[in-house]
Structures are given as structure tokens and as C-alpha cells.
Design a protein around this motif. Structure first.
Motif, PDB file in Angstrom:
ATOM      1  N   LYS A   9       0.831  -1.200   0.083  1.00 57.97           N
ATOM      2  CA  LYS A   9      -0.089   0.196   0.078  1.00 57.97           C
ATOM      3  C   LYS A   9       0.778   1.359   0.114  1.00 57.97           C
ATOM      4  O   LYS A   9       0.633   2.062  -0.594  1.00 57.97           O
ATOM      5  CB  LYS A   9      -0.893   0.019   1.092  1.00 57.97           C
ATOM      6  CG  LYS A   9      -2.264  -1.000   0.988  1.00 57.97           C
ATOM      7  CD  LYS A   9      -3.151  -0.763   2.112  1.00 57.97           C
ATOM      8  CE  LYS A   9      -4.292  -1.646   1.973  1.00 57.97           C
ATOM      9  NZ  LYS A   9      -5.353  -1.673   2.783  1.00 57.97           N
ATOM     10  N   TYR A  12       1.933   1.599  -3.385  1.00 55.68           N
ATOM     11  CA  TYR A  12       0.941   2.037  -4.359  1.00 55.68           C
ATOM     12  C   TYR A  12       0.401   3.423  -4.408  1.00 55.68           C
ATOM     13  O   TYR A  12       0.508   4.298  -5.160  1.00 55.68           O
ATOM     14  CB  TYR A  12      -0.322   0.929  -3.893  1.00 55.68           C
ATOM     15  CG  TYR A  12      -1.705   1.173  -4.424  1.00 55.68           C
ATOM     16  CD1 TYR A  12      -1.811   0.828  -5.917  1.00 55.68           C
ATOM     17  CD2 TYR A  12      -2.886   2.028  -4.132  1.00 55.68           C
ATOM     18  CE1 TYR A  12      -3.103   1.100  -6.484  1.00 55.68           C
ATOM     19  CE2 TYR A  12      -4.011   2.310  -4.592  1.00 55.68           C
ATOM     20  CZ  TYR A  12      -4.057   1.906  -5.995  1.00 55.68           C
ATOM     21  OH  TYR A  12      -5.175   2.264  -6.408  1.00 55.68           O
ATOM     22  N   PHE A  13       0.097   3.819  -2.878  1.00 55.05           N
ATOM     23  CA  PHE A  13      -0.153   5.176  -2.778  1.00 55.05           C
ATOM     24  C   PHE A  13       0.965   6.268  -2.985  1.00 55.05           C
ATOM     25  O   PHE A  13       0.943   7.282  -3.601  1.00 55.05           O
ATOM     26  CB  PHE A  13      -0.726   5.501  -1.370  1.00 55.05           C
ATOM     27  CG  PHE A  13      -2.090   4.595  -1.171  1.00 55.05           C
ATOM     28  CD1 PHE A  13      -3.378   5.196  -1.878  1.00 55.05           C
ATOM     29  CD2 PHE A  13      -2.275   3.755  -0.277  1.00 55.05           C
ATOM     30  CE1 PHE A  13      -4.270   4.637  -1.848  1.00 55.05           C
ATOM     31  CE2 PHE A  13      -3.602   3.248  -0.151  1.00 55.05           C
ATOM     32  CZ  PHE A  13      -4.494   3.681  -0.893  1.00 55.05           C
ATOM     33  N   LYS A 128      -5.164  -1.976  -6.499  1.00 60.00           N
ATOM     34  CA  LYS A 128      -4.981  -1.742  -5.249  1.00 60.00           C
ATOM     35  C   LYS A 128      -4.546  -2.993  -4.779  1.00 60.00           C
ATOM     36  O   LYS A 128      -5.144  -4.310  -4.867  1.00 60.00           O
ATOM     37  CB  LYS A 128      -6.195  -1.183  -4.685  1.00 60.00           C
ATOM     38  CG  LYS A 128      -6.112  -0.732  -3.018  1.00 60.00           C
ATOM     39  CD  LYS A 128      -7.315  -0.239  -2.730  1.00 60.00           C
ATOM     40  CE  LYS A 128      -7.101   0.358  -1.283  1.00 60.00           C
ATOM     41  NZ  LYS A 128      -8.163   1.006  -0.625  1.00 60.00           N
TER      42      LYS A 128
END
Length: 171
Positions: A9, A12-13, A128
Motif C-alpha cells: 500500500k 501503491y499510494f 490496489k
């Protein structure tokens, strides 16, 4: 597994935020790549569009097929390693294509590259990291989903008040 999903994450972000900031800086000409608009060769434009159109489904399908090929159940460390490898390949393949479109838009101000960049940001919604996907690599399939369905009986019931038709004997 929580640690792995947390790391994914962050990638990803962080990746999306970095690309979005670069995109906004280029759109509002805060980072002028070239002072004058440069014309991108038609051939280069077509290849860039073709690469973008091909890269989206290929990267998504490649990730799905790699997950299907992993034997189940896996140890948590092995499953995490394989999932991270497939996830990073998908994420950064789409990121490279997005960055190329951002740079080409900044150079040429061609709206084709702008809209492809927008589409690629939408594609990121399908990338995601998922705790459930990673967890499915470590579990044995439920016995209920593997159970064989018994053969159906071929009995035809007559409506109420009517008798069953006699069976026709084969001659």
C-alpha cells in the motif's frame, strides 16, 4: 501478511501521489519541459498510443495469470514473495506507461496523451493491493467448493390431481 500488504500500500499510494503531482505540475506548466510546444512525430504518437493500449490489459492479465499459477497452499513467506513480485511488476509497468504519457503531454501538449494519462490513473484503481488475494494463496480450498454434486434424478412430477404417466417400455 499485514506487513506485506502495508508495504504494498505504501508503494501503491506513494506511486500514485508522485505521478499525480508530476502530472499536475506539467498540466499547469509549473514544470515547463520545453518552452515552446514540440510536435511529436505522428509515428511516435501512434507507437505511444499503441504501447499504452497494449500495456493496460497485458499487465492486468499477467498479474492474474501469475497468481493462478501459484500452487496452493503456500507458506506465508513464499506467498508474500510471489505476490509482491507480481504486484510490483504490474504497478511499475503501468507507472512507466503513465510517466511516458505525462512526459509526452508536457512536451507536445497533445490532448491524446492527457486523456491516456487520465485513463491510466483510473486503471490504478484496479491495482490496489488486496489482503484477501494474498490470504487466498495460503489457504486450502474449502471442501464444500470441491465437493461433487450428486447426479440429478430425472423424475417428473405430475401436477396435483393428475396421475403419473406410465413408463414406456422399450421393445
Amino acid at each position: 501478511m499485514d506487513k506485506t500488504v502495508g508495504l504494498l500500500k505504501i508503494h501503491y499510494f506513494g506511486n500514485i501521489i508522485l505521478l499525480a503531482v508530476v502530472f499536475l505540475l506539467v498540466v499547469f506548466s509549473i514544470i515547463p519541459l520545453f518552452i515552446d510546444r514540440e510536435i511529436v512525430n505522428v509515428t511516435a504518437e501512434r507507437y505511444a498510443i499503441m504501447i499504452t493500449i497494449i500495456a493496460i490489459p497485458v499487465s492486468l492479465k499477467f498479474f492474474a495469470s501469475r497468481l493462478k499459477k501459484i500452487g496452493r497452499p503456500q507458506e506465508i513467506t513464499a506467498a508474500s514473495k510471489k505476490y509482491k513480485s507480481a504486484f510490483f511488476l504490474r504497478l511499475y509497468a503501468i507507472s512507466v506507461v503513465t510517466l511516458i504519457n505525462i512526459l509526452l503531454f508536457g512536451i507536445s501538449r497533445n490532448m491524446n496523451f492527457f486523456w491516456f494519462t487520465v485513463v491510466l490513473f483510473i486503471v490504478f484503481l484496479f491495482c490496489k493491493p488486496s489482503y484477501n488475494e494474498l490470504e487466498s494463496l495460503t489457504e486450502v480450498a474449502d471442501e464444500q467448493s470441491i465437493a461433487v454434486v450428486p447426479e440429478e434424478q430425472s423424475i417428473i412430477e405430475a401436477p396435483e390431481g393428475q396421475s403419473q404417466p406410465e413408463e414406456i417400455e422399450e421393445q
